[in-house]
Structures are given as C-alpha cells and as structure tokens.
Design a protein around this motif. Structure first.
Motif, PDB file in Angstrom:
ATOM      1  N   VAL A  78      -0.111   1.243   3.715  1.00  0.00           N
ATOM      2  CA  VAL A  78      -0.698   0.101   4.424  1.00  0.00           C
ATOM      3  C   VAL A  78      -1.050  -0.993   3.426  1.00  0.00           C
ATOM      4  CG1 VAL A  78      -2.731  -0.671   5.709  1.00  0.00           C
ATOM      5  CG2 VAL A  78      -1.563   1.446   6.391  1.00  0.00           C
ATOM      6  N   THR A 112       1.970  -2.899   2.117  1.00  0.00           N
ATOM      7  CA  THR A 112       2.868  -3.579   3.071  1.00  0.00           C
ATOM      8  C   THR A 112       2.809  -5.090   2.877  1.00  0.00           C
ATOM      9  OG1 THR A 112       2.407  -1.818   4.652  1.00  0.00           O
ATOM     10  CG2 THR A 112       3.446  -3.803   5.526  1.00  0.00           C
ATOM     11  N   PRO A 127      -2.505   1.257  15.699  1.00  0.00           N
ATOM     12  CA  PRO A 127      -2.102   1.250  14.290  1.00  0.00           C
ATOM     13  C   PRO A 127      -3.236   1.649  13.342  1.00  0.00           C
ATOM     14  CG  PRO A 127      -2.472  -0.984  15.054  1.00  0.00           C
ATOM     15  CD  PRO A 127      -2.621  -0.095  16.260  1.00  0.00           C
ATOM     16  N   PRO A 129      -1.674  -4.718  11.228  1.00  0.00           N
ATOM     17  CA  PRO A 129      -0.379  -5.330  11.507  1.00  0.00           C
ATOM     18  C   PRO A 129      -0.512  -6.704  12.156  1.00  0.00           C
ATOM     19  CG  PRO A 129      -0.725  -3.384  12.880  1.00  0.00           C
ATOM     20  CD  PRO A 129      -1.835  -3.426  11.884  1.00  0.00           C
ATOM     21  N   LYS A 130       0.535  -7.492  11.982  1.00  0.00           N
ATOM     22  CA  LYS A 130       0.575  -8.835  12.569  1.00  0.00           C
ATOM     23  C   LYS A 130       0.783  -8.738  14.080  1.00  0.00           C
ATOM     24  CE  LYS A 130       5.573  -9.527  12.199  1.00  0.00           C
ATOM     25  NZ  LYS A 130       6.671 -10.238  11.549  1.00  0.00           N
ATOM     26  N   ILE A 171       6.065  -7.274  17.443  1.00  0.00           N
ATOM     27  CA  ILE A 171       5.017  -6.360  16.957  1.00  0.00           C
ATOM     28  C   ILE A 171       3.755  -6.832  17.657  1.00  0.00           C
ATOM     29  CG2 ILE A 171       3.552  -5.776  15.001  1.00  0.00           C
ATOM     30  CD1 ILE A 171       5.862  -5.472  13.297  1.00  0.00           C
ATOM     31  N   ARG A 203      -2.562  -9.867   7.838  1.00  0.00           N
ATOM     32  CA  ARG A 203      -1.702  -9.408   8.934  1.00  0.00           C
ATOM     33  C   ARG A 203      -0.381  -8.957   8.332  1.00  0.00           C
ATOM     34  NH1 ARG A 203      -4.213 -10.699  13.822  1.00  0.00           N
ATOM     35  NH2 ARG A 203      -3.024  -8.889  14.473  1.00  0.00           N
ATOM     36  N   LEU A 204      -0.106  -7.666   8.474  1.00  0.00           N
ATOM     37  CA  LEU A 204       1.027  -7.047   7.778  1.00  0.00           C
ATOM     38  C   LEU A 204       2.329  -7.197   8.561  1.00  0.00           C
ATOM     39  CD1 LEU A 204      -0.880  -3.788   6.815  1.00  0.00           C
ATOM     40  CD2 LEU A 204      -0.752  -5.951   5.540  1.00  0.00           C
ATOM     41  N   GLU A 205       3.425  -7.275   7.818  1.00  0.00           N
ATOM     42  CA  GLU A 205       4.749  -7.428   8.426  1.00  0.00           C
ATOM     43  C   GLU A 205       5.108  -6.256   9.333  1.00  0.00           C
ATOM     44  OE1 GLU A 205       6.881  -9.596   8.875  1.00  0.00           O
ATOM     45  OE2 GLU A 205       6.482 -11.160   7.393  1.00  0.00           O
ATOM     46  N   THR A 206       4.755  -5.057   8.905  1.00  0.00           N
ATOM     47  CA  THR A 206       5.151  -3.865   9.663  1.00  0.00           C
ATOM     48  C   THR A 206       4.017  -2.857   9.697  1.00  0.00           C
ATOM     49  OG1 THR A 206       6.017  -2.827   7.678  1.00  0.00           O
ATOM     50  CG2 THR A 206       7.604  -4.005   9.042  1.00  0.00           C
ATOM     51  N   THR A 207       4.225  -1.841  10.518  1.00  0.00           N
ATOM     52  CA  THR A 207       3.302  -0.712  10.598  1.00  0.00           C
ATOM     53  C   THR A 207       4.182   0.485  10.960  1.00  0.00           C
ATOM     54  OG1 THR A 207       1.209   0.021  11.576  1.00  0.00           O
ATOM     55  CG2 THR A 207       2.707  -1.178  13.026  1.00  0.00           C
TER      56      THR A 207
END
Ligand code: FES
Ligand code: FES
Lengths: 155, 741
Positions: free
Chosen positions: B297, B300, B431, B457-458, B482, B506-510
């Motif tokens: 996490v 990311t 998430p 996550p975003k 997402i 805010r992360l690109e993926t999870t």
C-alpha cells in the motif's frame, strides 16, 4: 419418487434423491421460509425441524428424510395466525434484512421445546452457530426470551 | 393545474400500483413482465414523480431509495404521512422500480432519510398546499380558514364544509414542480414523525411469507451458477463439457471469453454441474503477498494528493511542542458478508431487459447494464426486491449482470444464485487503509499540532459504479473505474486544533476490486484519529473524556460526548487503569467521538471490554452510544440501526480480515472469514438526542465509525497496550503485549 411429509401434508415428488432438502422445499414446494445462506452447514439460514431437532436442510439429502416429519417456518404460523415465537419476533422488531431469521426462529423453537425457560447464556449457546450479519442479535435474544414467557403462560 | 390523462387511468389499472401493499402482490405483478407503464413521470423535480392519490384516497409514494432491512420503508411513509396529514397505513410505498420511481441516488451514505426522505417530504408539502388551495377554491373560502385531517380538508369554523383529497385529485396528476418553499408542518404539531411505528415487512419476514429476491421466480425460468476463474486474472483455455454430460436437467454451458456458467432446469443440477465442470485456465499470480500488504500500500503510486484540513502551521508547532507522539494505524480488507449470497433474475429478449435485483442502486444498475448489454437505458427496467442485508455495493449488481448475460444467451429468463464461495471470493472489497499520525502537546497538555497522512485508493468518479464482473470476464464494454466510495471523509479530525494538516494520498490501484462497505473510510479514518487522540490523552495524563472536551467547541458534540459518558457511568481518570495492568483478566473502558463526515450526525461511544492477557482474547461487554442525528423520524428504527452498526463493527474490528494467496481470495466461507457469534455479542445501549427543530440526518452508518477506536482505547485502558491494526485477533493482541513488555 420420494414421499415427504412437510408441515403436516404428504407430498410425492419426482426429484433427484441426492438433492439437498433445502432446494426441494424452496423450489419444488415453494416453501421460502428456509433460506440458502452457505450450503455448508455454517450459518443456519436453511434450518428446518425434523423429528423435533433443528436440522440444516442445505446439507441434508432429501432421500435421507423420506420417512420423517419436516416442519418449516411456514409450518409454525402465518402473518394471520403467527406462532408465539413469531409474535415475539414481531413485537421485538427482531429483523433487519430478516434473511437469517428463519434459522433463528427454527433453532429457538427446537430449544424452547427442550428447555421452556432458557437463560440468556443458554439461548446464546443454542444460537451460537446461527449467523446474523445485520447485527440484530440483541433483539433476537429479547424475542426468544419474550417467546419463552409467552409460551410459558400458555401451559 | 390538474389534468386527467387516459394513460394515467391505464397506468393505475394496468399496474395495480395504487392498490397493492407489501408482500407477494407487487413482485408477482412484476413477474408477469408487464411493460413499463406510460405516463408516470420519474423526474426528481416533479411532485408526480414522488406521489399520487387515488380515487379511493389511497396514497402511493414512489422512492428510488430501497429498504435493505434498514426500516426506511416505514420512516419514509411517516415523513410523507405527516406532511400530507393522511394515516400512515393509507400510504403504499413503491421502492426501486426504475420505471416508476425517481432516481434519488443509491441507498448509501446514510442519506435515505436525510436526502431521499426530505425530497419526499417536500413533494408532500407541495401537494398538501396545492390540495388546500384547491379545496379553498371549491369551498369558496380562503386557504387560511382550512385544516387537514386524515386526508380531508375542512373549514375550521364549519366542519360540515369539507373536501377529501380523493375528491380533489383522485387519480389525477398534480403537474407541479417541487416547491422548496412549500410550508412544512411545525415539529410541535407532529403526530406521526417521532413515533416508533413498527416496520410493515417484519410479520411477513418472520413467517416465510415475504418474497425476497432469492424467493422470486418467473415462469419458464432456468437456474444458473457461475464458474469463476481459479485465479483472479486467469484466462480460460478449455472446457470439457463431457465432464458433466450425465447430470439430469442440465441445459447448457455458457462460455463468453473468461465468463463461464452453467444453466439448468433445477438449482441442484446447476450446482452439481458448476462443481464438476472440468475447465482449464492459465496461471496468474498477480496478488501481493498477504503479509506485505501495508508495504505494498505504501509503495503504490499516488494518483493524486488531497488535503482535507490545513490550519495554522503544524510543522513548526510540532517542532516547538512540549511533547510529541507518532503512530501508524492499519485497517484490514473486509468483505460485505451478506448472509444470503447475491441473487438476481433477468429476462433479456427482443432488445429489452427486465431485471429483478436486490441492488442498493436500481437506477445505476440500469445504466451499468445498458453499457454492458448495448441496450438503451429506456428499454431496461430494474425492479428492486429485498435481499439479504446489503451494507454497500456488494455482489447484487454483479449477479444481475451474470443473469442478464445468461438470459440473453439462452433466450429464457435466468436466475443466478451465487454460492457462498462466489460471494466471499468475488464481492467487491473494502480496501486496506494505512494512516500515519503525528501530534504535539503543549506544557498544559493541550494539542497544539496535528499531522496526518492517509494511503487509500483513488476514486475515478463516484457515478462510475463498480466494473461488473461479467463485463470484465466476457470482455464487454465497461468503465475501468476504481470506486471505493467517498473514503476521504473524516480524515480531518473532529476537533478544531490550532495547527492541523491532513494529507490523503489517493493511490492508483488497490489489490482487490474495491467498493464501499458500511461507513466507508469514515470508519477507518475515525479509528486512526480517535485512537491517536487517546494516545495523546494518555501522554497528557488526562482522562480521555475530559481531554476530548478540552478540545471540543461544538455544543452538540459536547452534549453527545457528555451523554455517552453519563449513560456509561464513566469513571474519570487517565488510562491505563493502574491496578489491573498485570491481572490475568483485565477490564477497561474507552471512549470515541465523531462528527460524521465532519458535517452531520454526532456520535459518541463508550466501549467496555475484558481482555485475557494470556490468550489475547478480547470480549466487548457493552457499548453505550449517544447519537444526535437531528430530528428523529422513528426512534426504534434509529436504535435498530445503532445496534446493527455496533454489533457488525465489533465483528469487523475483532475478527474480520480477508485472506488470499498470490492468485485468489482464500477466505471463502464462514470458517476462514469468521464473524461475531451470539456468545460474543455485546450489550448495546443507545441514547438518542432528538432535535425536532433540526434537519433529519442519517443513522445508517455513523454509529459504526466510533467502534474500532472505542475498543482499542478500552483495551489500552485495561492492559496498557495499544492496538493499531484491525482486526484485533488474539494473535495480534498477544504480539502487541509482547512488543510492549
Ligand atoms: S445454508 Fe445451511 S447452514 Fe448455511
Ligand atoms: S437480520 Fe439480516 S442477517 Fe440477520
């Protein structure tokens, strides 16, 4: 052909003998009280009473209950004429989604038939393998206690 | 203003909407596959979208919100009945039918009463005003001389002069825009709002007479089961249909790209076929190692940074603080865990589709299915039916997509019922959350600096929905969204600190397809903020309630916090409790406060726990919640929601954690993903602070936000050990004890 006694009526049915009782009740006999929750005997949603015992119909092949007496939630009472346990659940408003409630009522019925005045701990233990995701537990406990009182008064 | 239309009469006769009540009638009517009635507006600015009054005086209220087991089925009727002055039992509520109900947004975010109900109330107030004006014209008096009781408008001074709603408008449309200035009844005059009316659906639910989604059947319907890939990203390379050739009642194996399912005459045949079907798939190991989750996490890539509070200069305040603290909090991935796995029925034919679903968002589902199927939205009708409890976006929409695809393939109505492993394995997940906090105290023990960082996550767009599994597997059109919900909420603390900064990465993926699960983000963020608040209180040597009051200015906040403390008989002293720290079994109490989303419902809770040092087992004995959601529509309904919030969140906090290997989810039943059981359930005490002069706010989620930190704080009080990772399993508690001794 399998002959089944459900809620006092006898049915002769053309079903695959390995079919779990749950699907026969729900799909063939349109008795929707018992619910599919896991099919693994882990949650209690599918509970019916067979010869006085709370049984998980999702793992009970119909061929094994052919000569026995099956009671479903519908066999206890109806909206017009509810069983005292059902009345207690209505009074306590002991349902959110209500999907688990069949199992709660049927398991409590088997408990109260054995033990008409259970303690809080005894009720919790009897319902320990019945899962509820909505968090209705406190009201379910209250409903079972109310039901015990109600039924106790009748005798 | 009022015109009768022929389509209107057809609509009433054709659908029976105005005469059916709850229970079997509505779904059975829907089962007949009647086309969408013409003429009924669903525009959210039209009174007719929300209500109609029949010739017999019966009132129908139409809502895009759906009950989901929350009790809004009675609360919304109370709100409408109150403004219209008709008895509640004269109101029939039509929920979540896309052809008949306005799109009021998904049933989420504790907004059904706050937004949905308030819209309905305004429609009712607009209608009432129009009806009184009509009566005035008819009776030859001024509107001010009239009053309404039981749907009858009377001249106050001469009760023999009256006109009923039925006479004034029966079976006709209002043709009125919602008037936001239509006068609302004064709270002092309420006779229905504020009463604990029983829910209309409970009797049928406890007798087996209620038609759930899972119970719904249509003539000619087939049963299907899906066969999901053994690894999330695996490609289907072969299917051996001969492996199930001997199963009686099997109709077809459907394969579309990586979407695989079996369709049969009976459920049991479908189940057996899905179990036995031999299929081969490519290998895929794209999931992170489970025990490296929070490292992943943190590593990311960040799509966007958001700052949710920025006051003063926390950096220099930290540098000059008398005492500073830092801590890291983690919150596991959760599954919805509905007791009934997702289920849907679809009938797709001749370029149109009828869908029955327990979706929390029938209107959204319609748009998502339209994109997947290439059928115009107007030719899709979604009917809501109650499912097993749904606490956010779970698998209902995916099951509907499965059913729609299969019905299109086989040309008959299809019912899809997920198995338990489909639900646990494939529903969208809440998430993981990672939070770092820093705080500074001045010499007097007040917070002078607060700095926090969140890794979550975003959100591509809130209206994007969540990509449907069927569309993804079959390679059909879908939005690459997402969408974990508005999970930044409550990242800002609930107190007005002089120097504060909250930074949300805010992360690109999870790792898993995310969605919103009850109290999304608000739970995780409040957990970190309020447990850290407790750490600061302990560092200041202050009582946790007193410490919070020291920093709280909002009078409603102060009141809930005091109410919770009073109801719990809070013992004023600093944590941890001294004497018990070494005992084998120790008891403790912890408090938490939140202003939900920093703008609405106020909640404070006191949790009382017992911890067994040796095993690390925690038992939550009691949770006392004080709750101010403004005007309370149905007190028992609010209490039920508080109880549900608390018990479900005690479960999530103590026990729940998704498990996986590099290919797939491995916690696919109740043994591997245990939830709270009866012997472990705490007593829940709720104190409602009703404010009839304030707007009604949500109650479906806020009380869940306070639970994880209240428990963490109580455990610290009991044994002097701080738990910073949810869930607090016995192993984690033992490890935390070891780490601190
Ligand atoms: S469905 Fe039978 S125990 Fe869960
Ligand atoms: S009431 Fe919903 S699962 Fe128990």
């Amino acid at each position: 052909m399998i002959t089944l006694s459900v809620n006092g009526a006898s049915h002769t049915l053309d079903v695959e003998p390995d079919t779990p009782l749950l699907y026969v009740l729900r799909d063939t006999l349109a008795l929707h009280g018992p619910k599919f929750g896991c099919g693994l005997a882990q949650c209690g949603a599918c509970t019916v009473i067979i010869d006085g015992k709370a049984i998980r119909s999702c793992v009970t092949p119909v061929e094994t209950v052919a000569s026995r007496t099956v009671t479903t939630l519908e066999g206890l009472g109806s909206v017009a004429k509810p069983h005292p346990i059902q009345t207690a659940f209505i009074e306590a408003q002991a349902a959110q989604c209500g999907y688990c409630i069949n199992g709660m009522i049927m398991t409590s019925k088997a408990l109260l038939d054995q033990n008409p005045a259970p303690s809080d701990r005894e009720i919790r233990l009897a319902l320990a393998d019945n899962l509820c995701r909505c968090g209705t537990h406190q009201r379910i406990l209250e409903a079972v206690k109310r039901a015990a009182k109600r039924m106790g008064r009748r005798f | 203003m009022v015109t009768a239309r022929t389509t209107r009469r057809e609509f009433i006769k054709g659908t029976g909407v105005l005469i059916v009540g709850f229970g079997l009638a509505e779904p059975m009517r829907a089962a007949l596959g009647q086309p969408a009635p013409a003429g009924k507006t669903v525009a959210t600015d039209e009174v007719d979208a929300f209500l109609s009054i029949a010739r017999d005086g019966g009132v129908s209220v139409f809502t895009g919100k759906v009950d989901l087991g929350t009790g809004i089925r009675v609360a919304l009727r109370q709100m409408a009945a109150e403004e219209l002055d008709v008895p509640v039992d004269r109101i029939n509520l039509v929920e979540g039918d896309t052809a008949l109900t306005p799109d009021q947004g998904p049933t989420w975010g504790s907004l059904s009463v706050q937004v949905g109900g308030v819209q309905i109330r305004q429609a009712a107030a607009t209608a009432r005003k129009a009806l009184v004006d009509m009566a005035a014209a008819r009776l030859g008096v001024s509107s001010g001389e009239l009053e309404v009781k039981f749907g009858i408008v009377r001249v106050r001074a001469d009760m023999t002069k009256s006109a009923s709603y039925a006479e004034l408008i029966g079976d006709q449309e209002f043709h009125l825009k919602l008037d936001k200035n239509a006068p609302l009844k004064k709270p002092a005059e309420y006779t229905v709002v504020g009463k604990s009316l029983p829910r209309p659906d409970v009797p049928a639910k406890v007798t087996g007479e209620h038609t759930y989604m899972h119970d719904f059947r249509v003539p000619g319907m087939l049963h299907a089961r899906v066969v999901r890939p053994p690894a999330l990203g695996a490609q289907l390379t072969g299917v051996d249909e001969s492996s199930i050739g001997s199963i009686k009642g099997l109709t077809r194996v459907v394969r579309l790209g990586n979407f695989l399912a079996v369709v049969a005459e009976t459920e049991w045949a479908a189940i057996k076929a899905a179990e036995r079907l031999k299929s081969s798939w490519s290998a895929w190991e794209g999931l992170p190692e489970m025990d490296k989750l929070y490292q992943v996490v943190r590593a990311t890539p960040v799509a966007k940074d958001e700052i949710t509070v920025n006051v003063g200069d926390p950096k220099s305040a930290l540098a000059s603080a008398a005492k500073t603290l830092a801590a890291t909090y983690e919150f596991a991935i959760h599954t919805h865990g509905s007791i009934g796995p997702s289920c849907a029925v679809a009938d797709v034919r001749d370029g149109s589709a009828t869908i029955w679903s327990a979706s929390q968002a029938p209107h959204w589902l319609r748009r998502e299915l339209s994109a997947m199927l290439g059928i115009p939205v107007a030719l899709i009708r979604v009917h809501y039916l109650d499912g097993a409890g749904c606490y956010g976006r779970n698998g209902h929409e995916d099951a509907a997509a499965d059913a729609a695809l299969l019905s299109r393939e086989v040309g008959r109505p299809v019912r899809v019922q997920w198995m338990r492993h489909d639900e646990h394995g494939w529903d969208p997940k809440g998430p993981p959350t990672l939070v770092e906090l820093k705080g500074g105290l001045d010499a007097g023990g007040s917070i002078v600096a607060w700095q926090s960082e969140f890794w979550i996550p975003k959100l591509s767009a809130i209206t994007d929905g969540v990509p449907l599994i069927a569309a993804t597997l079959a390679g059909l059109p879908r939005k690459e969204a997402i969408n974990p919900g508005n999970i930044f909420q409550n990242s800002a603390p609930s107190y007005p600190f002089p120097n504060a900064h909250a930074l949300v990465h805010r992360l690109e993926t999870t790792p898993f397809r995310p969605s919103w699960i009850r109290t999304p983000g608000r739970m995780q963020n409040t957990y970190a903020n309020e447990a850290f608040m407790d750490e600061l209180a302990a560092a200041a040597g202050a009582d946790p309630v007193e410490f919070r009051l020291r920093h709280l200015k909002d009078p409603r906040g102060v009141e809930v916090l005091k109410a919770a403390a009073t109801a719990a008989k809070w013992e004023t002293r600093a944590s941890p409790r001294k004497a018990a720290a070494k005992a084998a079994i120790a008891a403790g109490r912890g408090v938490t406060y939140v202003k939900y989303e920093n703008v609405r419902t106020y909640v404070a809770a006191v949790a009382e726990v017992v911890v067994e040092r040796r095993s690390g087992a925690i038992r939550v004995m009691r949770v006392v919640v004080a709750h101010d959601c403004g005007l309370v529509i149905n007190p028992d309904g609010v209490r039920a929601q508080i109880e549900g919030n608390v018990i479900q969140t005690v479960s999530r906090t103590l026990k729940e954690e998704l498990k996986w290997d590099r290919s797939r989810v491995t916690s696919v039943d109740w043994k591997s993903y245990p939830i709270l059981t009866f012997p472990e359930v705490p007593e829940v005490v709720s104190v409602l602070i009703n404010r009839p002069d304030q707007p009604p706010w949500g109650a479906g989620e806020p009380a869940a936000a306070v639970v994880p930190s209240a428990i963490s704080n109580a455990v610290f009080d009991a044994i002097g050990v701080r738990l910073r990772t949810v869930p607090y399993t016995p192993e984690r508690v033992r490890a935390a004890i070891l780490a601190e001794t």
